[in-house]
Design a protein around this motif. Structure first.
Motif, short mmCIF file in Angstrom:
data_model
loop_
_atom_site.label_atom_id
_atom_site.label_comp_id
_atom_site.label_asym_id
_atom_site.label_seq_id
_atom_site.Cartn_x
_atom_site.Cartn_y
_atom_site.Cartn_z
N SER A 70 1.14 -1.44 -0.31
CA SER A 70 0.34 -0.51 0.10
C SER A 70 1.13 1.82 -0.06
CB SER A 70 -0.83 0.19 1.34
OG SER A 70 -0.04 0.06 2.23
N THR A 71 1.89 0.82 0.27
CA THR A 71 3.07 2.40 0.26
C THR A 71 4.05 2.78 -0.69
OG1 THR A 71 4.48 1.29 2.34
CG2 THR A 71 2.03 2.65 2.84
N PHE A 72 4.81 3.19 -1.03
CA PHE A 72 5.78 3.26 -1.64
C PHE A 72 7.08 3.01 -1.07
CE2 PHE A 72 9.76 5.81 -3.33
CZ PHE A 72 10.06 5.27 -4.92
N GLY A 73 7.56 2.68 0.26
CA GLY A 73 8.65 2.52 1.25
C GLY A 73 8.48 0.99 1.24
N SER A 74 7.45 0.53 0.86
CA SER A 74 6.92 -1.33 1.13
C SER A 74 7.27 -0.99 -0.15
CB SER A 74 5.51 -1.38 1.86
OG SER A 74 5.50 -1.11 2.91
N ALA A 75 7.01 -1.02 -1.37
CA ALA A 75 6.99 -1.72 -2.91
C ALA A 75 8.59 -0.87 -3.05
CB ALA A 75 7.15 -0.67 -3.48
N ILE A 76 9.49 -0.44 -2.50
CA ILE A 76 10.56 0.06 -2.12
C ILE A 76 11.28 -1.75 -1.91
CG2 ILE A 76 13.03 1.36 -1.51
CD1 ILE A 76 11.56 2.53 -4.05
N ALA A 77 11.48 -2.16 -0.48
CA ALA A 77 12.02 -2.90 0.62
C ALA A 77 11.86 -4.31 -0.18
CB ALA A 77 10.73 -2.30 2.10
#
Length: 308
Positions: free
Chosen positions: A209-216
Motif C-alpha cells: 500500500s505504500t511506496f516504502g513497502s514497495a521499495i523494501a
C-alpha cells in the motif's frame, strides 16, 4: 651325366619351382584383390597379433571421440538453456529496478509483477523440461546427488569437486580403456532451487500500500536475483572450462587414432607398387617354368636315339 627314363629330375625340379612360383602368384593376387598384406595368420603371425591390438585401440578410440563430442553437445545444450535463464533473470532485475522508481503507482507495479511472475514460471518450466537424450540436465531428477543446489556454498570450487566425485554424477568416458582416468565428471546445477523463482519473491502486488513497502520488497527481490546471477555465473564458467577441456581431449584422441592407423596400415595394408611388380615377376617366371617343364619332358625322348 647319366641318361634315365624312370626319374626325370629336370621335370621334378621344374615342377617344384613352378609350385613355389604359383604360391607367390596366388599370394600377390590375394593381396592385390583384398588390399591387405595380411589375409590370414600364416601371412605374418607376429604382425597379425600387433595389428589386432592396434585395431582394438583404434575402435575404442573412435568411440571415445564420439563420447567426447556427445558430451560437448550436452554441455552446449545446458549452456544454451542457461543463457536464456540468465536473460530472463536480467529482465526480472530490470523490472525490479524499474519498480523502485517513484514515478510508478501501485497499479503499475502490479503490472510489472505480472511479467515478473511469468518469467519465474518460465525459468521453472525450462528447468523441468530441458533434457538431453531424455535425461534432465537442469534439475536433480536424473543425476541425483551429482547435481548441486543453486547457492554460493554449493557452487564453490570445493563443493563442485565433491559433487563431481559422487557415483551419480554425469561423467564423459573419453578413453579406449576403462578406469577413472578415462572419465571426466561434469557437475550439474538444480535450477529449481534458485531463490529468484520462489513464488514469495516479487516486486509489487495488491498487498503493498505504500511506496516504502514497495521499495523494501523490490530491494529483497534485487538481492535474490543478483545472488542467482552470481551462482549461475560460477557454474557457467565451470561448464565452459569443461567444454574446452573436452575439445582438447577430442583433438588428442583424433591425433592418437590417426597415428595408430598409420602404424597399422604399414603392417597390414598392401603395398600395391611392390605387389604389382611381384605379380608381373611371377607371371613371367610361371611362363618360363612351364616352358622348361615341357622341355624337360621332351629330354627323355632323346634316349630313343640310343636304341635305334
Amino acid at each position: 651325366m647319366s641318361m634315365v627314363i624312370n626319374t626325370n629330375m629336370g621335370a621334378i625340379n621344374a615342377q617344384r619351382i613352378l609350385d613355389g612360383t604359383s604360391r607367390e602368384q596366388t599370394t600377390s593376387m590375394e593381396r592385390l584383390t583384398s588390399g591387405l598384406r595380411i589375409n590370414k595368420a600364416a601371412d605374418d603371425a607376429a604382425g597379425l597379433a600387433v595389428v589386432t591390438g592396434m585395431k582394438t585401440q583404434s575402435i575404442g578410440t573412435q568411440m571415445a571421440i564420439r563420447n567426447g563430442n556427445d558430451s560437448i553437445g550436452m554441455i552446449q545444450t545446458l549452456d544454451g538453456a542457461t543463457e536464456e535463464v540468465v536473460n530472463m533473470l536480467q529482465r526480472m532485475r530490470e523490472l525490479t529496478i524499474q519498480s523502485m522508481n517513484g514515478t510508478y503507482n501501485m497499479d503499475n507495479r502490479g503490472q510489472m509483477q505480472s511479467e515478473f511472475t511469468q518469467l519465474q514460471k518460465e525459468i521453472q518450466r525450462v528447468a523441468d523440461t530441458t533434457k538431453f537424450n531424455g535425461m534432465n540436465i537442469m534439475n536433480a531428477s536424473t543425476f541425483g546427488s551429482g547435481v548441486v543446489s543453486a547457492t554460493f556454498a554449493n557452487t564453490s570450487a570445493g563443493a563442485i569437486s565433491i559433487a563431481a566425485s559422487v557415483s551419480a554424477a554425469f561423467r564423459a568416458h573419453v578413453g579406449w580403456e576403462g578406469g577413472s582416468a578415462n572419465r571426466i565428471a561434469v557437475p550439474l546445477m538444480n535450477f529449481s532451487t534458485l531463490s529468484a523463482i520462489n513464488a514469495a519473491i516479487g516486486i509489487g502486488n495488491s498487498a503493498i500500500s505504500t511506496f516504502g513497502s514497495a521499495i523494501a520488497k523490490a530491494s529483497v527481490a534485487l538481492s535474490v536475483i543478483d545472488t542467482g546471477l552470481s551462482v549461475i555465473k560460477n557454474m557457467r564458467a565451470n561448464w565452459g572450462a569443461l567444454q574446452n577441456r573436452l575439445e582438447y581431449t577430442v583433438a588428442n584422441l583424433q591425433n592418437v587414432d590417426e597415428n595408430i592407423n598409420a602404424s597399422r596400415s604399414r603392417i597390414e595394408d598392401t603395398d600395391f607398387a611392390k605387389e604389382s611388380a611381384n605379380l608381373a615377376r611371377t607371371q613371367v617366371l610361371q611362363q618360363a617354368g612351364m616352358s622348361m617343364l615341357s622341355q624337360a619332358n621332351q629330354d627323355a625322348q632323346q634316349v630313343m636315339t640310343l636304341l635305334r
